[in-house]
Design an enzyme around this catalytic site. Structure first.
Site, PDB file in Angstrom:
ATOM      1  N   GLU A 117       0.831  -1.213   0.000  1.00 22.64           N
ATOM      2  CA  GLU A 117       0.000   0.000   0.000  1.00 22.64           C
ATOM      3  C   GLU A 117       0.870   1.269   0.000  1.00 22.64           C
ATOM      4  OE1 GLU A 117      -3.151  -0.297  -0.388  1.00 22.64           O
ATOM      5  OE2 GLU A 117      -3.869  -2.106   0.630  1.00 22.64           O
ATOM      6  N   HIS A 151      -2.457   1.688   8.598  1.00 25.07           N
ATOM      7  CA  HIS A 151      -3.547   0.884   8.033  1.00 25.07           C
ATOM      8  C   HIS A 151      -3.679  -0.400   8.841  1.00 25.07           C
ATOM      9  CE1 HIS A 151      -5.983  -1.582   5.548  1.00 25.07           C
ATOM     10  NE2 HIS A 151      -4.986  -2.308   5.075  1.00 25.07           N
ATOM     11  N   HIS A 196      -6.375  -3.845   9.966  1.00 27.53           N
ATOM     12  CA  HIS A 196      -7.554  -4.666   9.653  1.00 27.53           C
ATOM     13  C   HIS A 196      -8.370  -4.839  10.942  1.00 27.53           C
ATOM     14  CE1 HIS A 196      -5.418  -6.644   5.935  1.00 27.53           C
ATOM     15  NE2 HIS A 196      -5.564  -5.342   5.816  1.00 27.53           N
ATOM     16  N   GLU A 200     -16.963   9.846  23.224  1.00 28.03           N
ATOM     17  CA  GLU A 200     -15.569  10.176  22.914  1.00 28.03           C
ATOM     18  C   GLU A 200     -15.305  10.373  21.408  1.00 28.03           C
ATOM     19  OE1 GLU A 200     -13.409  10.479  25.376  1.00 28.03           O
ATOM     20  OE2 GLU A 200     -11.546  10.703  24.249  1.00 28.03           O
ATOM     21  N   HIS A 233     -12.462  -4.204   4.369  1.00 29.64           N
ATOM     22  CA  HIS A 233     -10.998  -4.327   4.372  1.00 29.64           C
ATOM     23  C   HIS A 233     -10.374  -3.819   5.683  1.00 29.64           C
ATOM     24  CE1 HIS A 233      -6.998  -3.470   2.003  1.00 29.64           C
ATOM     25  NE2 HIS A 233      -6.770  -3.849   3.230  1.00 29.64           N
TER      26      HIS A 233
HETATM   27  O1  2HA Z   1      -0.136  -5.091   3.895  1.00 28.64           O
HETATM   28  O2  2HA Z   1      -3.004  -4.892   4.480  1.00 28.64           O
HETATM   29  O3  2HA Z   1      -3.981  -3.836   2.308  1.00 28.64           O
HETATM   30  C1  2HA Z   1      -1.158  -5.914   3.480  1.00 28.64           C
HETATM   31  C2  2HA Z   1      -2.422  -5.149   3.454  1.00 28.64           C
HETATM   32  C3  2HA Z   1      -2.919  -4.708   2.163  1.00 28.64           C
HETATM   33 ZN    ZN Z   2      -5.010  -4.162   4.231  1.00 30.77          ZN
END
Ligand code: 2HA
Ligand code: ZN
Length: 277
Positions: A118, A142, A144, A172, A213
């Site tokens: 990414e 980022h 998950h 909050e 995602h």
């Molecule tokens: O790094 O999370 O979105 C792997 C991921 C791709």
């Molecule tokens: Zn990801």
């Protein structure tokens, strides 16, 4: 002192561990980048290598003058967050952007690896933060987050729907995100479209939901960015629980618009009321 003892390195590695402990980084999921400040650069400079095998310039495929000459600490493509603290030189590294903002090269770490899949999204987000946001934000994360992903399975990719749910779930949330979270529909992970659309959202929202995602969050430092991620994820989990307990219907007693206004008035925040319409 080794480079791993540099303040930015220790905090970066700690955040990778924190996200792993939260369960947000199965396998090689998620990624992190940090734009070094002047003091960080002074400290890491003696450890950087700019020439020789593996240090060639690699084109970004576009010109981003806002990030010209910047140095980024970034996780490696395919590397588990769980392993960043175990072997930093393999699982993260520092890259330098050239003077035109159109290429990067490895200057430390990333042994046999490239930056995260990414990476374009991170670079465009950093450029947007410098250009369109306050310019103080240096962290792009980022994750998950499981409850954010679960919520994206039942809500539409609509900022009004998401912010009514998240602001409504816990008082909050509006304090940390008076502008609300941005929301994108599903797009191909690592793709150009996801990177470009995210950068447009990041100019207005400190965090953006990637439907089905995860989440991408930004902030001035590691603690604030992690805290923002944690708060959004927790609000998503509370909302989901309350909705399930309410027979799948929207909970009856969300934090009300007048209460959100009162909170924002009390902290002097300008609040994105459009999302309540
Ligand atoms: O790094 O999370 O979105 C792997 C991921 C791709
Ligand atoms: Zn990801």
């Amino acid at each position: 002192m080794g480079i791993e003892q540099a303040n930015c390195m220790r905090r970066f590695i700690r955040m990778c561990d924190d996200g792993w402990v939260e369960g947000w980084h199965e396998s090689n999921g998620g990624n992190l980048s940090y734009r070094l400040d002047e003091e960080d650069i002074r400290v890491v400079m003696p450890y950087l290598k700019v020439s020789g095998e593996g240090h060639d310039w690699v084109g970004i495929g576009r010109k981003e003058p806002d990030i010209a000459n910047a140095l980024f600490l970034v996780t490696a493509a395919g590397s588990p967050m769980r392993k960043v603290s175990i072997d930093p030189t393999l699982n993260c590294g520092i890259v330098e952007i050239d003077a035109s903002g159109s290429a990067w090269r490895r200057v430390w770490g990333l042994r046999n690896a490239r930056p995260t899949s990414e990476f374009l999204g991170h670079l465009l987000a950093h450029a947007a933060l410098i250009r369109d946001a306050d310019g103080d934000s240096r962290v792009v994360y980022h994750a998950h987050c499981q409850n954010v992903i679960a919520l994206s399975l039942i809500l539409n990719a609509s900022e009004a729907e998401w912010n009514r749910a998240l602001w409504g779930a816990m008082t909050e949330v509006v304090m940390l995100t008076p502008q609300g979270v941005g929301v994108l529909p599903w797009m191909l992970p690592g793709g150009r479209e996801l990177a470009e659309q995210t950068a447009l959202k990041i100019a207005k929202h400190a965090a953006v939901v990637w439907s089905q995602h995860g989440l991408i969050a930004t902030g001035p430092d590691f603690d604030e960015t992690f805290g923002l991620t944690h708060t959004i994820e927790k609000a998503a989990s509370i909302y989901l629980k309350a909705r399930a307990a309410n027979g799948g219907r929207v909970p009856d007693h969300l934090v009300a618009p007048a209460q959100l206004r009162e909170v924002c008035d009390a902290i002097g925040a300008s609040f994105n009321e459009d999302l309540l319409q």
